[in-house]
Structure formats: structure tokens, C-alpha cells
Motif scaffolding. Structure first.
Motif, PDB file in Angstrom:
ATOM      1  N   GLN A   1      48.199  -5.482  10.887  1.00  0.00           N
ATOM      2  CA  GLN A   1      49.069  -6.343  11.695  1.00  0.00           C
ATOM      3  C   GLN A   1      49.592  -5.465  12.839  1.00  0.00           C
ATOM      4  OE1 GLN A   1      52.804  -6.198  11.489  1.00  0.00           O
ATOM      5  NE2 GLN A   1      52.541  -4.254  10.424  1.00  0.00           N
ATOM      6  N   PRO A   2      49.939  -6.084  13.963  1.00  0.00           N
ATOM      7  CA  PRO A   2      50.170  -5.283  15.162  1.00  0.00           C
ATOM      8  C   PRO A   2      51.494  -4.513  15.209  1.00  0.00           C
ATOM      9  CG  PRO A   2      50.450  -7.626  15.639  1.00  0.00           C
ATOM     10  CD  PRO A   2      49.958  -7.531  14.230  1.00  0.00           C
ATOM     11  N   GLY A   3      52.481  -4.875  14.394  1.00  0.00           N
ATOM     12  CA  GLY A   3      53.802  -4.248  14.536  1.00  0.00           C
ATOM     13  C   GLY A   3      53.896  -2.887  13.871  1.00  0.00           C
ATOM     14  N   PRO A   4      54.920  -2.106  14.270  1.00  0.00           N
ATOM     15  CA  PRO A   4      55.127  -0.806  13.629  1.00  0.00           C
ATOM     16  C   PRO A   4      55.539  -0.938  12.160  1.00  0.00           C
ATOM     17  CG  PRO A   4      56.922  -1.300  15.156  1.00  0.00           C
ATOM     18  CD  PRO A   4      55.902  -2.380  15.320  1.00  0.00           C
ATOM     19  N   VAL A   5      55.110   0.047  11.358  1.00  0.00           N
ATOM     20  CA  VAL A   5      55.488   0.115   9.942  1.00  0.00           C
ATOM     21  C   VAL A   5      56.293   1.405   9.762  1.00  0.00           C
ATOM     22  CG1 VAL A   5      54.656   0.261   7.561  1.00  0.00           C
ATOM     23  CG2 VAL A   5      53.438  -1.172   9.216  1.00  0.00           C
ATOM     24  N   ILE A   6      57.579   1.242   9.441  1.00  0.00           N
ATOM     25  CA  ILE A   6      58.495   2.382   9.401  1.00  0.00           C
ATOM     26  C   ILE A   6      58.754   2.777   7.943  1.00  0.00           C
ATOM     27  CG2 ILE A   6      60.754   3.241  10.177  1.00  0.00           C
ATOM     28  CD1 ILE A   6      59.168   1.991  12.487  1.00  0.00           C
ATOM     29  N   PHE A   7      58.462   4.035   7.637  1.00  0.00           N
ATOM     30  CA  PHE A   7      58.722   4.561   6.285  1.00  0.00           C
ATOM     31  C   PHE A   7      60.096   5.223   6.269  1.00  0.00           C
ATOM     32  CE2 PHE A   7      57.526   8.455   3.444  1.00  0.00           C
ATOM     33  CZ  PHE A   7      58.305   7.958   2.394  1.00  0.00           C
ATOM     34  N   LEU A   8      61.011   4.685   5.467  1.00  0.00           N
ATOM     35  CA  LEU A   8      62.326   5.300   5.282  1.00  0.00           C
ATOM     36  C   LEU A   8      62.197   6.319   4.158  1.00  0.00           C
ATOM     37  CD1 LEU A   8      64.746   2.235   5.589  1.00  0.00           C
ATOM     38  CD2 LEU A   8      63.807   3.710   7.390  1.00  0.00           C
ATOM     39  N   ASP A   9      62.217   7.578   4.535  1.00  0.00           N
ATOM     40  CA  ASP A   9      61.937   8.674   3.605  1.00  0.00           C
ATOM     41  C   ASP A   9      63.255   9.269   3.109  1.00  0.00           C
ATOM     42  OD1 ASP A   9      60.612  10.609   2.205  1.00  0.00           O
ATOM     43  OD2 ASP A   9      59.926  11.738   3.962  1.00  0.00           O
ATOM     44  N   ALA A  10      63.498   9.149   1.805  1.00  0.00           N
ATOM     45  CA  ALA A  10      64.754   9.636   1.223  1.00  0.00           C
ATOM     46  C   ALA A  10      64.448  10.681   0.155  1.00  0.00           C
ATOM     47  CB  ALA A  10      65.512   8.467   0.580  1.00  0.00           C
ATOM     48  N   SER A  11      65.342  11.656   0.027  1.00  0.00           N
ATOM     49  CA  SER A  11      65.156  12.682  -1.010  1.00  0.00           C
ATOM     50  C   SER A  11      65.414  12.089  -2.398  1.00  0.00           C
ATOM     51  CB  SER A  11      66.147  13.831  -0.781  1.00  0.00           C
ATOM     52  OG  SER A  11      67.453  13.353  -0.999  1.00  0.00           O
ATOM     53  N   ASP A  12      64.977  12.815  -3.419  1.00  0.00           N
ATOM     54  CA  ASP A  12      65.242  12.391  -4.806  1.00  0.00           C
ATOM     55  C   ASP A  12      66.753  12.255  -5.044  1.00  0.00           C
ATOM     56  OD1 ASP A  12      62.536  12.627  -5.119  1.00  0.00           O
ATOM     57  OD2 ASP A  12      62.614  14.138  -6.710  1.00  0.00           O
ATOM     58  N   GLN A  13      67.514  13.213  -4.485  1.00  0.00           N
ATOM     59  CA  GLN A  13      68.968  13.185  -4.708  1.00  0.00           C
ATOM     60  C   GLN A  13      69.587  11.923  -4.110  1.00  0.00           C
ATOM     61  OE1 GLN A  13      67.134  15.704  -3.779  1.00  0.00           O
ATOM     62  NE2 GLN A  13      67.883  17.646  -4.620  1.00  0.00           N
ATOM     63  N   THR A  14      69.149  11.567  -2.909  1.00  0.00           N
ATOM     64  CA  THR A  14      69.695  10.364  -2.264  1.00  0.00           C
ATOM     65  C   THR A  14      69.359   9.127  -3.084  1.00  0.00           C
ATOM     66  OG1 THR A  14      69.602  11.336  -0.062  1.00  0.00           O
ATOM     67  CG2 THR A  14      69.529   8.932  -0.155  1.00  0.00           C
ATOM     68  N   ILE A  15      68.088   9.027  -3.485  1.00  0.00           N
ATOM     69  CA  ILE A  15      67.660   7.849  -4.264  1.00  0.00           C
ATOM     70  C   ILE A  15      68.439   7.790  -5.589  1.00  0.00           C
ATOM     71  CG2 ILE A  15      65.711   6.825  -5.553  1.00  0.00           C
ATOM     72  CD1 ILE A  15      65.414   6.546  -2.510  1.00  0.00           C
ATOM     73  N   ALA A  16      68.524   8.940  -6.264  1.00  0.00           N
ATOM     74  CA  ALA A  16      69.189   8.940  -7.574  1.00  0.00           C
ATOM     75  C   ALA A  16      70.641   8.505  -7.440  1.00  0.00           C
ATOM     76  CB  ALA A  16      69.098  10.334  -8.200  1.00  0.00           C
ATOM     77  N   SER A  17      71.357   9.052  -6.466  1.00  0.00           N
ATOM     78  CA  SER A  17      72.781   8.693  -6.401  1.00  0.00           C
ATOM     79  C   SER A  17      72.961   7.232  -6.005  1.00  0.00           C
ATOM     80  CB  SER A  17      73.565   9.644  -5.491  1.00  0.00           C
ATOM     81  OG  SER A  17      73.200   9.425  -4.167  1.00  0.00           O
ATOM     82  N   ARG A  18      72.092   6.705  -5.121  1.00  0.00           N
ATOM     83  CA  ARG A  18      72.240   5.290  -4.744  1.00  0.00           C
ATOM     84  C   ARG A  18      71.888   4.353  -5.897  1.00  0.00           C
ATOM     85  NH1 ARG A  18      69.436   5.063   1.150  1.00  0.00           N
ATOM     86  NH2 ARG A  18      70.840   6.493   2.228  1.00  0.00           N
ATOM     87  N   LEU A  19      70.801   4.669  -6.614  1.00  0.00           N
ATOM     88  CA  LEU A  19      70.388   3.763  -7.694  1.00  0.00           C
ATOM     89  C   LEU A  19      71.390   3.803  -8.848  1.00  0.00           C
ATOM     90  CD1 LEU A  19      66.494   4.071  -7.802  1.00  0.00           C
ATOM     91  CD2 LEU A  19      67.923   2.487  -6.531  1.00  0.00           C
ATOM     92  N   LEU A  20      71.946   4.989  -9.107  1.00  0.00           N
ATOM     93  CA  LEU A  20      72.963   5.065 -10.161  1.00  0.00           C
ATOM     94  C   LEU A  20      74.187   4.248  -9.766  1.00  0.00           C
ATOM     95  CD1 LEU A  20      72.665   8.819 -11.237  1.00  0.00           C
ATOM     96  CD2 LEU A  20      72.142   6.798 -12.634  1.00  0.00           C
ATOM     97  N   ALA A  21      74.536   4.315  -8.479  1.00  0.00           N
ATOM     98  CA  ALA A  21      75.702   3.534  -8.010  1.00  0.00           C
ATOM     99  C   ALA A  21      75.426   2.036  -8.102  1.00  0.00           C
ATOM    100  CB  ALA A  21      76.052   3.941  -6.577  1.00  0.00           C
ATOM    101  N   ASP A  22      74.187   1.620  -7.803  1.00  0.00           N
ATOM    102  CA  ASP A  22      73.843   0.178  -7.872  1.00  0.00           C
ATOM    103  C   ASP A  22      73.750  -0.315  -9.321  1.00  0.00           C
ATOM    104  OD1 ASP A  22      73.718  -0.021  -5.137  1.00  0.00           O
ATOM    105  OD2 ASP A  22      71.557  -0.338  -5.000  1.00  0.00           O
ATOM    106  N   GLY A  23      73.400   0.595 -10.256  1.00  0.00           N
ATOM    107  CA  GLY A  23      73.222   0.209 -11.664  1.00  0.00           C
ATOM    108  C   GLY A  23      71.791  -0.236 -11.934  1.00  0.00           C
TER     109      GLY A  23
END
Ligand SMILES: Nc1ncnc2c1ncn2[C@@H]1O[C@H](COP(=O)(O)OP(=O)(O)OP(=O)(O)O)[C@@H](O)[C@H]1O
Ligand SMILES: O=C(O)C1=C[C@@H](O)[C@@H](O)[C@H](O)C1
Ligand SMILES: [Mg+2]
Length: 170
Positions: A92-114
Motif C-alpha cells: 500500500q502506498p502510505g508510510p509504515v512507521i515502526f514504534l520501537d520501544a525497549s523491553d523496559q519501556t514495554i514491561a513498565s507500560r504493560l504492568l501498569a495497564d494490567g
């Protein structure tokens, strides 16, 4: 135009898509929300009732429709994993943007979300999830037209960085 966001669970696709939508004055669509509307079930309930394989079939058909919509599209964390979806995203013609997060960022956000909103978190636990993240990393990198690191950044600033990286005039 269409801007598609990809990345692991908790990387901020839905959050940043809302910011981009606001800053660019474009509509926003979230694939997980479209799936929930189509199925009439939440994603955890869908996984519970039908399992992951059926979820992936539904995800693919909703993605096919969503890629004809204008605006900002936030995908699910596992959307680029199916090879057929990789083709859909790349062709498809539009840009595809990868939001790259560290393990620490993902872990703290997912723990906060539950665990309740993310069935794979429920199934795999944090160690399993971070192992899955590692296996998916090359897939996101392969599909992306732009890679944006998100650690320690505010959603509004990430949206500005994306706009700058793809040279959109606002
Ligand atoms: N840049 C940011 N800074 C701080 N917190 C953030 C940021 N981006 C997102 N968050 C928070 O992290 C959590 C996950 O964000 P979000 O739901 O947008 O991720 P996602 O990539 O859409 O995840 P999924 O793949 O599960 O849909 C939310 O609680 C959100 O408020
Ligand atoms: O990473 C994944 O495989 C998933 C991420 C979420 O966005 C949802 O699409 C679902 O929970 C599966
Ligand atoms: Mg999301």
C-alpha cells in the motif's frame, strides 16, 4: 493519505495514532477496535471463545478493509507477523512507521495497564512476552519504512517526529 503504525504491544501505537490524528487533522482508525466492532466481542473475549488462530483470520480480513481507509491506522502488535499481512502492509502506498520501544519501556507500560486487556500477556507472562518481542523485532524492522524510538518521549513529540520523518506539510 494513510499513515500506518506498527510495533509491539504497549509501544504506543494507539496513543500516538490519536496524537497524529489530532496534529494532522486526519481520521484515526485502530485495527483492534475495528476487530472488536466487527466481532461484537472484546479481544480478550474473542481469544477466550475462538482462540488465536481464528483471531488472526479475522485480523487479516479487517486489515484488508482498513487499508482502504484514509488517515492514521494503528495496528495490533501481532498484525505484521502473518506473511500475508506483510504483503498487504508493504503493497500500500502510505508510510509504515515502526514504534520501537525497549523491553523496559514495554514491561513498565504493560504492568501498569494490567494483564486483562492483553490475552497474550495473560497466556505468556512477562518473560514470555519479552521473548516474543525479540522474535518479532526483525519482522517490524523489515516491514517499516521508518523506525522511531519511543523510550522516554511524550506521545505529542513522537507524533511530531513522525510528521518530520515523512515530510508531511501541516
Ligand atoms: N509515549 C508514551 N509515554 C508514556 N506512556 C505511553 C506512551 N505511549 C503510550 N503510553 C501508555 O502505554 C500504554 C500502552 O499504549 P498503547 O495502548 O497506545 O499501546 P499499543 O501499541 O497500541 O498496544 P497494543 O498493541 O496492545 O494495542 C498505555 O497505558 C498508554 O497510555
Ligand atoms: O501482539 C499481539 O499479538 C496482539 C496485540 C494486540 O494489539 C491485539 O491485537 C491482540 O491482543 C494480539
Ligand atoms: Mg493499540
Amino acid at each position: 493519505m494513510r499513515i500506518t503504525l506498527i510495533g509491539f504491544m504497549g509501544s504506543g501505537k494507539t496513543t500516538v495514532a490519536k496524537e497524529l490524528s489530532h496534529q494532522l487533522n486526519l481520521p484515526q482508525n485502530d485495527l483492534d477496535t475495528l476487530i472488536e466492532q466487527t466481532a461484537g466481542l472484546t479481544i480478550p473475549a474473542y481469544f477466550e471463545q475462538f482462540g488465536e488462530a481464528r483471531f488472526r483470520q479475522l485480523e487479516q480480513s479487517v486489515l484488508t478493509e482498513a487499508l482502504s481507509l484514509e488517515g492514521i491506522l494503528s495496528t495490533g502488535g501481532g498484525t505484521p507477523v502473518q506473511v500475508s499481512n506483510q504483503g498487504l502492509l508493504k503493497n500500500q502506498p502510505g508510510p509504515v512507521i515502526f514504534l520501537d520501544a525497549s523491553d523496559q519501556t514495554i514491561a513498565s507500560r504493560l504492568l501498569a495497564d494490567g494483564v486483562t486487556s492483553r490475552p497474550l500477556f495473560q497466556q505468556l507472562g512477562m518473560d514470555g512476552l519479552l521473548a516474543l518481542k525479540q522474535t518479532r523485532q526483525p519482522v517490524y524492522e523489515k516491514i517499516a519504512s521508518e523506525i522511531i524510538t519511543v523510550d522516554g518521549k511524550q506521545p505529542a513529540d513522537i507524533a511530531k517526529e513522525i510528521i518530520h520523518s515523512i515530510n508531511v506539510n501541516i
